[in-house]
Design a protein around this motif. Structure first.
Motif, PDB file in Angstrom:
ATOM      1  N   GLN A   1       1.447   0.475   9.652  1.00  0.00           N
ATOM      2  CA  GLN A   1       0.102  -0.085   9.476  1.00  0.00           C
ATOM      3  C   GLN A   1      -0.622   0.579   8.309  1.00  0.00           C
ATOM      4  N   LEU A   2      -0.459   1.876   8.166  1.00  0.00           N
ATOM      5  CA  LEU A   2      -1.079   2.596   7.052  1.00  0.00           C
ATOM      6  C   LEU A   2      -0.511   2.122   5.724  1.00  0.00           C
ATOM      7  N   LEU A   3       0.792   1.923   5.686  1.00  0.00           N
ATOM      8  CA  LEU A   3       1.413   1.443   4.451  1.00  0.00           C
ATOM      9  C   LEU A   3       0.902   0.049   4.107  1.00  0.00           C
ATOM     10  N   ARG A   4       0.790  -0.818   5.119  1.00  0.00           N
ATOM     11  CA  ARG A   4       0.266  -2.161   4.842  1.00  0.00           C
ATOM     12  C   ARG A   4      -1.176  -2.098   4.363  1.00  0.00           C
ATOM     13  N   ALA A   5      -1.985  -1.232   4.951  1.00  0.00           N
ATOM     14  CA  ALA A   5      -3.379  -1.099   4.518  1.00  0.00           C
ATOM     15  C   ALA A   5      -3.444  -0.646   3.062  1.00  0.00           C
ATOM     16  N   ASN A   6      -2.562   0.264   2.667  1.00  0.00           N
ATOM     17  CA  ASN A   6      -2.518   0.702   1.267  1.00  0.00           C
ATOM     18  C   ASN A   6      -2.141  -0.443   0.339  1.00  0.00           C
ATOM     19  N   VAL A   7      -1.165  -1.235   0.748  1.00  0.00           N
ATOM     20  CA  VAL A   7      -0.748  -2.381  -0.063  1.00  0.00           C
ATOM     21  C   VAL A   7      -1.906  -3.365  -0.221  1.00  0.00           C
ATOM     22  N   LEU A   8      -2.595  -3.644   0.875  1.00  0.00           N
ATOM     23  CA  LEU A   8      -3.725  -4.569   0.822  1.00  0.00           C
ATOM     24  C   LEU A   8      -4.850  -4.016  -0.059  1.00  0.00           C
ATOM     25  N   PHE A   9      -5.065  -2.710  -0.007  1.00  0.00           N
ATOM     26  CA  PHE A   9      -6.082  -2.100  -0.866  1.00  0.00           C
ATOM     27  C   PHE A   9      -5.737  -2.321  -2.334  1.00  0.00           C
ATOM     28  N   LEU A  10      -4.511  -2.055  -2.710  1.00  0.00           N
ATOM     29  CA  LEU A  10      -4.113  -2.204  -4.112  1.00  0.00           C
ATOM     30  C   LEU A  10      -4.195  -3.657  -4.559  1.00  0.00           C
ATOM     31  N   ARG A  11      -3.873  -4.584  -3.670  1.00  0.00           N
ATOM     32  CA  ARG A  11      -3.912  -6.003  -4.027  1.00  0.00           C
ATOM     33  C   ARG A  11      -5.335  -6.560  -4.010  1.00  0.00           C
ATOM     34  N   GLY A  12      -6.297  -5.719  -3.695  1.00  0.00           N
ATOM     35  CA  GLY A  12      -7.687  -6.161  -3.720  1.00  0.00           C
ATOM     36  C   GLY A  12      -8.123  -6.915  -2.489  1.00  0.00           C
ATOM     37  N   ARG A  13      -7.318  -6.878  -1.425  1.00  0.00           N
ATOM     38  CA  ARG A  13      -7.673  -7.568  -0.182  1.00  0.00           C
ATOM     39  C   ARG A  13      -8.307  -6.531   0.760  1.00  0.00           C
ATOM     40  N   TRP A  14      -9.493  -6.097   0.357  1.00  0.00           N
ATOM     41  CA  TRP A  14     -10.098  -4.959   1.040  1.00  0.00           C
ATOM     42  C   TRP A  14     -10.562  -5.291   2.444  1.00  0.00           C
ATOM     43  N   ASP A  15     -11.066  -6.482   2.680  1.00  0.00           N
ATOM     44  CA  ASP A  15     -11.464  -6.853   4.040  1.00  0.00           C
ATOM     45  C   ASP A  15     -10.240  -6.863   4.966  1.00  0.00           C
ATOM     46  N   ASP A  16      -9.107  -7.355   4.437  1.00  0.00           N
ATOM     47  CA  ASP A  16      -7.875  -7.343   5.221  1.00  0.00           C
ATOM     48  C   ASP A  16      -7.420  -5.917   5.485  1.00  0.00           C
TER      49      ASP A  16
END
Length: 941
Positions: A612-627
């Motif tokens: 889950q932490l890794l996915r949150a990092n990926v979403l942060f980098l892709r600019g999907r911050w709400d996700d």
């Protein structure tokens, strides 16, 4: 109206109104509190009947004092999971409660998490089909796991067509029950306290019971009872039974000066008076056994014909001591059972429970049902049965297993039996999380027994116990000690020790032990040892920035894992996801992460939070911050054996910093953020967020000093192959602080990394660092192009912002304005207010005049404020789909979907899923969607 509800009309109306709201799609929770006999059960009966008339699915249960040590007893009874009726969800929960698959889990916490999630999914599915009412009486007797289920049901309850009504006795309360009450109240639950009846209501109750208003003397007796409904009912019943009540002149009267019994319990027990002695004896023994009255079991225990017992129970029912319910024959009130039970001598109670246990064994009953009776006896019995069922009982009722095994080990007849029982007790203690006692017994047993077979078992248990406590040094040492005793599978023990050394950052020792595990596994054909060896070596190569080697070793680990039965403390899927993250393979990364999260979620695996932490990092980098924030909220509810919560909090803080929502970190998080990276695991994101705060508060030089050590000496779990994400901020800080030396180091080290990792995001990082080092707009624009290919919008914005400033310095104002506008547009899409302000301030300093106002900030409310993921979830909700169904379609967890729904409701100013469906058909929605769609029909953002 039932007698116990006189004077409760306001409470009935409130609960009926809540049921109406739930049936309309807006759920709520109510806690009903009051002393025993005050009318809580009658109130719950009334609301259950009302919900049934509304067509709601009614789920009903009550806590039992004797079942407090049986995990999920109340929740399982409420969901009626043993009556599966062909429902896959119910069947899955029933299987989990039987302990199926628990051997793949690290302990009770992991298993409890899996069962809880499965129960929540089941209720979620039911809520998608129609309104649901969960009504639980006597929650003060509920087991801790059921209390957690109730707590989770009440979270976000407003978005579901769900009514939760629970009743409980007042203080004192256990820790779990107290936490539930605090949580419910904090989340807006209605708290309803039932007090004694007012004088008028008490008079009406008595009048309804006797058919006439009370005369002066009866009224004085009624007043002496103090408005307690059950006491009033028993008072009237006793007066009628004793012939002490008469109707004269249209009024009910008595000659008694005081109530016929001094206490409510004595008043209730007076019902025993007219019953025959054999009936009383049966009732005493039934009460001593506890719970509902199981006639066949009671007949076998007492060695009496069932028909004879049936006659006695019929007489007790006629006397108002027993009642027929949907759950079977029960004592009319627990005060009756308690009063009868305490009158039964302790030796008799012991004999009854032991006899009941034997009868249930002969029947082949569930082990936990047998254990409940054995645990009520004051001395140990059935030691052989206990040894046979210890593994099963440990999973299904660990607290009961500990109680029985502890007693049996103390009374063991011989050393061999004592040893076996102690080993089983240690396992049960570890499963239940009682590690201190487990460690003490382990220490004593190791000192007492020198047999290599026994010592190997004990060392393996000690290794497991240390690992669960996070004492990795001791766990590794215990694993190596056990392996050196030449057990059947030494490679597995070396592999376990290798993982511990790896998690400690002791790469040299981890490499050596992983090699030992792999050699042993290949020689013996032990797939478990091979999986340990390959996977650990893969992580080590990853930490050395040798990503392709790591991927090759990871593939070997996954092949080996296909030939194991699970239960390992490794997860090659998570390691593969880390490698794909480092190689910019987004499509495959998403698939592997989804598989890793689902497997860990369904098995209570160690690495759910890691994935889950890794996915949150990926979403942060892709600019999907709400996700990313939704994923973080879900992760913080997951088991966290590796203590990764600081990283989750840090990532959330980074989003908050960029969005200008806070200037400083919470004091506790700031303390963690400034801990030495090499000594504190998983705090890099906190330190990163702290550096962003320092950039504003103390200047770029301080920010650089805080963040730079993470690149200079990378943390164990953030090697440079993924840690280069820091470098854009590091380069910004160094450039602003005029620290050309460290800026040059960033150029050199990222360029060196690029030679073995030629990916777009790293190319962009190298070009960005070079562009700032030499104030080269061509490099900065190249960086922007690379970040755009990698789909890292924040860093693309950085590159265009700094290119605009350099271009303006060269007098090229038109392209500078264009690049600035692009940067601000990217930041606007992220809602990154802090970055917008910084870019505009730097542009003004560089002499860039925008001419027209840049893009408007992203809306905060309404349909246009939804992220793309939130919009898709909203449309699925509008179709009436459940969270588990939406989660399966969108490769999310059901709890992440729930988090998105909460965010959707907040942004739309709505209260329930039903209102989302209504809102999806409005003109406001159509207008907002027209603005967010590109010409080809794809989302404009």
């Amino acid at each position: 109206m039932p007698m116990m509800l006189f004077g409760r009309e306001p409470q009935v109306r409130l609960l009926q109104s809540a049921a109406d709201e739930a049936a309309a799609g807006r759920g709520s929770a109510t806690l009903v509190e009051g002393e025993s006999g005050i009318g809580k059960s009658a109130l719950l009966d009334t609301v259950a009947a009302y919900c049934d008339r509304l067509g709601m699915r009614v789920l009903r249960a009550a806590g039992e004092q004797l079942e407090q040590d049986l995990p999920f007893a109340v929740a399982g009874a409420c969901l009626d999971v043993l009556t599966t009726g062909g429902e896959p969800g119910r069947a899955r929960v029933a299987a989990l409660l039987r302990g199926e698959g628990a051997d793949r889990q690290p302990g009770a916490a992991g298993h409890d998490f899996v069962v809880t999630e499965a129960m929540l999914d089941l209720v979620d599915e039911w809520c998608a089909d129609g309104p649901v009412a969960v009504i639980v009486d006597d929650v003060q007797w509920a087991d801790p796991q059921s209390i957690v289920v109730l707590h989770r049901l009440c979270r976000g309850i407003g978005q579901y067509p769900l009514l939760v009504v629970i009743s409980a006795a007042p203080e004192p309360r256990g820790e779990a029950m107290g936490a539930l009450v605090r949580s419910m109240v904090a989340k807006g639950a209605q708290r309803m306290t039932l007090s004694p009846l007012a004088q008028q209501a008490a008079a009406e109750l008595v009048e309804a019971a006797v058919g006439a208003p009370a005369g002066p003397q009866l009224a004085r007796l009624v007043a002496a009872v103090g408005g307690h409904p059950l006491y009033l009912a028993e008072l009237v019943a006793g007066l009628v039974r004793d012939g002490a009540l008469r109707i004269s002149g249209g009024r009910a009267e008595t000659d008694l000066d005081t109530p016929p019994a001094a206490s409510l319990q004595a008043m209730i027990m007076s019902r025993l008076g007219p019953l025959p002695a054999p009936t009383k004896a049966v009732l005493h023994k039934a009460a001593a056994l506890g719970g509902p009255v199981d006639l066949p079991l009671l007949a076998a225990v007492l060695d009496l014909p069932v028909l004879e017992l049936a006659d006695a129970c019929a007489a007790a029912t006629g006397a108002g001591l027993l009642v027929e319910t949907e759950a079977g024959l029960q004592f009319r009130h627990d005060l009756i059972r308690q009063g009868l039970a305490v009158q039964t001598p302790s030796p008799v109670r012991d004999a009854l429970h032991l006899r009941a246990a034997q009868v249930l064994m002969d029947r082949g009953a569930d082990v936990e049902q047998i254990a409940e009776h054995l645990a009520q006896a004051d001395h140990a019995e059935h030691g052989q049965w206990l040894m046979d069922v210890a593994p099963q009982l440990t999973v299904r009722a660990p607290a009961l297993a500990v109680t029985l095994l502890r007693a049996a080990a103390a009374d063991a007849a011989d050393e061999a039996t004592a040893t076996s029982l102690h080993i089983a007790l240690i396992r049960a203690l570890l499963w239940a999380g009682q590690t201190d006692e487990a460690e003490q017994i382990l220490h004593d047993q190791l000192a007492a027994y020198q047999s290599s077979a026994v010592r190997t078992q004990l060392l393996e248990l000690r290794m497991d116990g240390y690992f669960r406590q996070g004492r990795l040094q001791q766990a590794a040492a215990a694993g190596e000690d056990a392996a050196r005793l030449a057990p059947v599978h030494p490679g597995r023990l070396f592999g376990f020790a290798a993982v511990c050394r790896l998690l400690l950052g002791e790469f040299g020792e981890g490499d050596r032990l992983a090699g030992e595990a792999l050699r042993s596994g290949l020689a013996s054909g032990d797939a478990v040892a091979q999986a340990y060896g390959h996977n650990t070596l893969a992580v080590l190569r990853f930490a050395q920035n040798r990503v392709q080697e790591a991927l090759d070793l990871n593939a070997d680990a996954m092949r080996a894992l296909d030939h194991t039965d699970g239960g390992l403390i490794v997860d090659p899927l998570v390691v593969r996801a880390m490698c794909l993250f480092a190689q910019d393979h987004p499509a495959e990364l998403d698939q592997v992460l989804d598989a890793a999260m689902r497997r860990n979620h369904d098995t209570g695996g160690f690495y759910l939070t890691t994935a889950q932490l890794l996915r949150a990092n990926v979403l942060f980098l892709r600019g999907r911050w709400d996700d990313a924030l939704a994923e973080i909220r879900t992760s913080l509810d997951s088991p966290d054996p590796l203590c990764q919560a600081p990283a989750l909090h840090g990532l959330a803080a980074m989003v908050a910093m960029h969005r200008g929502q806070t200037r400083t970190l919470d004091a506790e998080l700031a303390t963690l953020a400034t801990s030495t990276p090499l000594e504190t695991r998983f705090t890099a994101p906190l330190r990163w967020a702290h550096s962003l705060a320092a950039e504003t508060d103390s200047g770029p030089g301080t920010a650089l000093d805080i963040l730079y050590p993470l690149w200079e000496q990378p943390p164990t779990f953030s090697p440079r192959c993924i840690g280069y994400r820091l470098c854009a901020d590091l380069a910004r800080f160094a450039h602003a602080a005029g620290d050309t030396a460290r800026l040059q180091v960033l150029v050199d080290t990222t360029a060196e990394l690029l030679t073995g990792q030629p990916i777009a995001s790293l190319e962009g990082t190298v070009a960005f660092c070079r562009g700032l080092r030499h104030d080269d707009p061509s490099q900065l624009l190249a960086a922007a192009a690379s970040f755009a290919r990698a789909e890292w919008p924040l860093y693309e914005g950085y590159a265009r912002e700094y290119a605009a400033v350099v271009l303006a310095g060269d007098g090229r104002l038109k392209p500078a304005r264009d690049e600035l506008a692009s940067a601000v547009a990217l930041y606007t899409g992220l809602d990154a207010a802090r970055d917008i302000d910084r870019a505009r301030a730097r542009a003004r300093q560089a002499g860039i005049r925008q001419g027209v106002r840049g893009p408007r900030g992203r809306p905060k409310h309404g349909w246009a404020a939804l992220s793309d993921t939130e919009y898709k979830v909203a449309m699925a909700v509008a179709e009436g789909r459940s969270n588990p169904d939406i989660a399966a379609q969108m490769f999310l967890s059901p709890r992440t979907v729930q988090s998105h729904v909460s965010s959707i409701l907040a942004k739309l100013g709505l209260r329930s899923r039903v209102e989302i469906a209504v809102g999806a058909a409005t003109a406001e929605h159509r207008e907002a969607m027209a603005g967010r769609r590109a010409p080809d029909g794809e989302p404009a953002r």
